[in-house]
Design a protein around this motif. Structure first.
Motif, PDB file in Angstrom:
ATOM      1  N   ALA A  75       5.596   6.414   8.376  1.00 32.36           N
ATOM      2  CA  ALA A  75       4.544   6.389   7.361  1.00 32.36           C
ATOM      3  C   ALA A  75       3.505   5.309   7.657  1.00 32.36           C
ATOM      4  O   ALA A  75       2.332   5.438   7.275  1.00 32.36           O
ATOM      5  CB  ALA A  75       5.149   6.174   5.970  1.00 32.36           C
ATOM      6  N   LEU A  76       3.915   4.233   8.330  1.00 35.09           N
ATOM      7  CA  LEU A  76       2.968   3.181   8.703  1.00 35.09           C
ATOM      8  C   LEU A  76       1.881   3.727   9.620  1.00 35.09           C
ATOM      9  O   LEU A  76       0.681   3.533   9.387  1.00 35.09           O
ATOM     10  CB  LEU A  76       3.713   2.042   9.401  1.00 35.09           C
ATOM     11  CG  LEU A  76       4.739   1.269   8.576  1.00 35.09           C
ATOM     12  CD1 LEU A  76       5.709   0.538   9.497  1.00 35.09           C
ATOM     13  CD2 LEU A  76       4.043   0.286   7.650  1.00 35.09           C
ATOM     14  N   THR A  88       0.834  -1.207   0.000  1.00 38.96           N
ATOM     15  CA  THR A  88       0.000   0.000   0.000  1.00 38.96           C
ATOM     16  C   THR A  88       0.863   1.250   0.000  1.00 38.96           C
ATOM     17  O   THR A  88       0.608   2.208  -0.743  1.00 38.96           O
ATOM     18  CB  THR A  88      -0.919   0.001   1.239  1.00 38.96           C
ATOM     19  OG1 THR A  88      -1.755  -1.157   1.190  1.00 38.96           O
ATOM     20  CG2 THR A  88      -1.785   1.247   1.273  1.00 38.96           C
ATOM     21  N   LEU A  89       1.914   1.256   0.831  1.00 34.48           N
ATOM     22  CA  LEU A  89       2.789   2.418   0.894  1.00 34.48           C
ATOM     23  C   LEU A  89       3.598   2.579  -0.388  1.00 34.48           C
ATOM     24  O   LEU A  89       3.812   3.705  -0.856  1.00 34.48           O
ATOM     25  CB  LEU A  89       3.735   2.298   2.093  1.00 34.48           C
ATOM     26  CG  LEU A  89       3.076   2.351   3.472  1.00 34.48           C
ATOM     27  CD1 LEU A  89       4.121   2.220   4.566  1.00 34.48           C
ATOM     28  CD2 LEU A  89       2.284   3.641   3.655  1.00 34.48           C
ATOM     29  N   THR A 119       0.164   9.829   2.399  1.00 39.08           N
ATOM     30  CA  THR A 119      -0.668   8.964   3.244  1.00 39.08           C
ATOM     31  C   THR A 119      -2.077   9.513   3.379  1.00 39.08           C
ATOM     32  O   THR A 119      -3.043   8.739   3.437  1.00 39.08           O
ATOM     33  CB  THR A 119      -0.045   8.784   4.644  1.00 39.08           C
ATOM     34  OG1 THR A 119       0.192  10.056   5.243  1.00 39.08           O
ATOM     35  CG2 THR A 119       1.265   8.010   4.557  1.00 39.08           C
ATOM     36  N   TYR A 175      -0.350   6.459   7.858  1.00 34.88           N
ATOM     37  CA  TYR A 175      -1.404   5.918   6.995  1.00 34.88           C
ATOM     38  C   TYR A 175      -2.591   5.437   7.831  1.00 34.88           C
ATOM     39  O   TYR A 175      -3.750   5.723   7.510  1.00 34.88           O
ATOM     40  CB  TYR A 175      -0.855   4.778   6.140  1.00 34.88           C
ATOM     41  CG  TYR A 175      -1.880   4.224   5.177  1.00 34.88           C
ATOM     42  CD1 TYR A 175      -2.065   4.811   3.926  1.00 34.88           C
ATOM     43  CD2 TYR A 175      -2.677   3.137   5.523  1.00 34.88           C
ATOM     44  CE1 TYR A 175      -3.016   4.311   3.050  1.00 34.88           C
ATOM     45  CE2 TYR A 175      -3.637   2.640   4.657  1.00 34.88           C
ATOM     46  CZ  TYR A 175      -3.802   3.238   3.420  1.00 34.88           C
ATOM     47  OH  TYR A 175      -4.757   2.756   2.562  1.00 34.88           O
ATOM     48  N   ARG A 229       5.426  12.605   3.313  1.00 33.61           N
ATOM     49  CA  ARG A 229       4.739  11.571   4.111  1.00 33.61           C
ATOM     50  C   ARG A 229       3.279  11.945   4.358  1.00 33.61           C
ATOM     51  O   ARG A 229       2.367  11.129   4.157  1.00 33.61           O
ATOM     52  CB  ARG A 229       5.468  11.399   5.446  1.00 33.61           C
ATOM     53  CG  ARG A 229       4.813  10.389   6.382  1.00 33.61           C
ATOM     54  CD  ARG A 229       5.458  10.450   7.759  1.00 33.61           C
ATOM     55  NE  ARG A 229       5.240  11.756   8.381  1.00 33.61           N
ATOM     56  CZ  ARG A 229       6.145  12.371   9.146  1.00 33.61           C
ATOM     57  NH1 ARG A 229       7.318  11.827   9.365  1.00 33.61           N
ATOM     58  NH2 ARG A 229       5.853  13.541   9.684  1.00 33.61           N
TER      59      ARG A 229
END
Length: 630
Positions: free
Chosen positions: A344-345, A330-331, A502, A348, A498
């Motif tokens: 970023a995890l 996804t990223l 996201t 999101y 970022r």
């Protein structure tokens, strides 16, 4: 507001296929799920994907002026559009809509490129002027909104909010850029002055391009810059009061929306300040949201809940398990280029949560760079004091020798690395800071690269951009230079990229009031001691916020946001790390040494060394290159 795309032929007005422009815009449908539009004329085509925020029923894009001479497509929000509208009406402008898009058309008609300094907002804008036979591209001061462009084989200038819009055009030549790989490995992101796809450029923050028919495509021209060379005068009390007024205005101007609006809340100073000021200006409860991780050390839930309770916000939180490696694909799709900041995890997941009950979210992004909140500034200032006491030759001989021979295991936490400090003191300030903001050392990058890759780099070194920027900065001291460089590189390349990718991946607009250009200009003029004092970053900002927030919020130590990536590469992703040394993409490129990759993966898995972040970088690079280049 959405995503934009377009084609323009500078040499001659060749026909433009609307289907190609539509494909470029539709590749970014996630940025604008509420509507789409395409406009073409001889030699030009503009596309748009809309996320409706203001004037929801009106203001479709691309928008053309009443006389048909001007057409605009843009992504962003102009926060002072009401005041600009009144000013333009005094010039005789007649408006057909109530949103901010038409303000850009009328502003161009009256002021041309000189309209840019009048805008307070975040934007990437493209305006076609049939009378002047030109295309105008511009990006906001600090780079909140992205804009990519390239020249295609048929001579067309193609542009798009995200790289994936350009990738949708069949004439884009897809070849990797080795210098961008070096930069990515150094910083964990691809800086705005390069791109992993060779020949693609990013319009720099605070820059514009006027592309005229019959002329070659010019280099971007800077229209705004932050200046650290001036110093404000006044008492702490007066400057704090001025800062309070700027903060209130920055937040309230960003609360205009015809859709549900809220805020991210981590419980830290920046997001808490935004929520406090929103609550002061709001008639109802402010929507807030927080994300937390199970079994991943300190997270934001408890401090966020305390701030939420203080301001009676409509608060939601969500706890997610540490197995977020499922988000990798996804990223990769969201960012296009590799992006290895593990935050970023969480970003999101936070945007996913926010999008469930809001369309616009205010964030605390940017205050650390503008008001000197990063811990590395304290280190840089202290080291520069030491450098000032000794001659360069003595420092190189003394600290260089000590640093080279000082034993230090790879797993030693960065703040405790005496070897790193000694080697930094041997360097000059710009060189040392350039290395301090990196995540992979030059020595490790050299080991990862093959001889062929090192030849292809032709002497290019990722740190040079920071060194050059700091040495040429409009600045007075070490703190100025470090902040200036971060505002030019770290902020747009990492922080804002970022947040943009996201949030737009889930159709959420984010606004950063603490990056209002008036606030950034004010912060840059503060004496260094009002930004960083007694080891306390954001010193004056915290003083100004004491009327809004309790001291335990303002002055509590910053929490290190835990991420489980190191554990992943000793657990569920260990085999994937080992497979990197056999990767068709990485090793097949001829740029990476398989033995070095294998050693890094094995040493990390066996606990001999800490290489989790490097392995995460390599995984994200491999996935991005596979997606971009097949």
């Amino acid at each position: 507001m959405g995503g934009i795309a377009g084609l323009y032929y500078p040499s001659m007005p060749k026909p433009v296929d609307p289907a190609r422009v539509r494909a470029m815009a539709d590749a970014q449908a996630h940025r604008g799920p509420d509507g789409a539009g395409v406009w073409t004329a001889p030699g030009v085509g503009l596309g748009h994907r809309r996320l409706s925020i203001i004037d929801v029923e009106g203001s479709p894009q691309p928008m053309t002026s009443a006389d048909g001479a001007l057409t605009v497509t843009y992504d962003g929000e102009i926060y002072n559009f009401v005041a600009l509208r009144a000013e333009l009406e005094a010039h005789g402008a007649v408006f057909q809509t109530s949103g901010d898009t038409e303000v850009l058309l009328q502003a161009w008609d009256v002021w041309g490129p000189a309209m840019l300094p009048r805008l307070n907002g975040m934007f990437a804008v493209a305006i076609h002027d049939a009378r002047r036979q030109c295309l105008f591209l511009a990006r906001d001061r600090l780079g909140v909104k992205p804009l990519h462009y390239t020249t295609l084989a048929d001579g067309a200038l193609a542009f798009s909010s995200e790289l994936k819009g350009l990738l949708a055009h069949p004439l884009l030549r897809r070849e990797p850029e080795i210098r961008a790989v070096e930069d990515y490995l150094a910083y964990g992101y691809v800086p705005d002055d390069t791109c992993l796809v060779a020949g693609v450029c990013k319009l720099p923050a605070g820059h514009a391009m006027l592309v005229e028919r019959g002329r070659t495509v010019p280099l971007p021209q800077r229209w705004w810059n932050v200046d650290f060379s001036m110093r404000a005068t006044g008492s702490v009390r007066d400057l704090a009061a001025e800062l309070q007024a700027l903060l209130r205005d920055a937040v309230t101007t960003r609360m205009a929306a015809d859709v549900p609006l809220g805020a991210f809340l981590s419980g830290g100073v920046d997001s808490s300040a935004v929520v406090a000021l929103m609550s002061e200006a709001s008639r109802g409860a402010v929507r807030t949201c927080t994300i937390g991780f199970e079994d991943a050390g300190p997270d934001a839930r408890r401090p966020a809940a305390e701030v939420s309770q203080r301001f009676a916000t409509a608060h939601r939180e969500r706890t997610v398990t540490p197995d977020n490696y499922a988000l990798i694909e996804t990223l990769v799709e969201a960012f296009d280029e590799p992006f290895a900041d593990a935050s970023a995890l969480a970003a999101y997941r936070l945007c996913e949560l926010a999008r469930e009950d809001m369309t616009v979210a205010l964030s605390g992004d940017g205050a650390d760079a503008a008001f000197a909140g990063y811990g590395r500034y304290k280190v840089q200032v202290a080291e520069e004091r030491v450098r000032g006491l000794l001659s360069p030759d003595l420092r190189r001989n003394l600290f260089g020798a000590l640093g080279r021979h000082y034993p230090e295991p790879d797993w030693t936490p960065r703040p405790l690395r005496a070897k790193t400090m000694l080697l930094a003191l041997a360097d000059d300030g710009a060189e040392a800071y350039a290395r301090s903001v990196g995540v992979t050392t030059p020595a490790l990058r050299a080991a990862l690269f093959t001889a062929a890759a090192r030849r292809a780099l032709s002497g290019h070194r990722a740190e040079d951009r920071y060194v050059t920027t700091m040495r040429d900065a409009p600045a007075r001291d070490a703190l100025d230079r470090a902040q200036y460089a971060d505002l030019q590189h770290w902020l747009p390349g990492n922080v804002l990229t970022r947040t943009d990718r996201t949030s737009m991946a889930v159709g959420l607009e984010t606004r950063a009031p603490l990056l209002d250009h008036r606030l950034v200009k004010f912060a840059a003029r503060l004496p260094a001691g009002m930004r960083l004092r007694g080891g306390q970053g954001k010193w004056l900002m915290k003083k100004a916020l004491e009327r809004y927030l309790p001291k335990d919020v303002l002055y509590r130590p910053e929490m290190a946001r835990a991420t489980p990536i190191s554990a992943w590469f000793r657990g569920p992703l260990a085999d994937e790390a080992a497979a990197l040394s056999r990767s068709r993409v990485l090793v097949g490129s001829g740029w990476f040494d398989p033995a070095t990759i294998a050693r890094i993966a094995a040493d990390h898995r066996n606990g001999v060394a800490e290489h989790g972040r490097t392995l995460w970088q390599l995984v994200m690079l491999e996935r991005a290159m596979a997606r971009l280049f097949g």
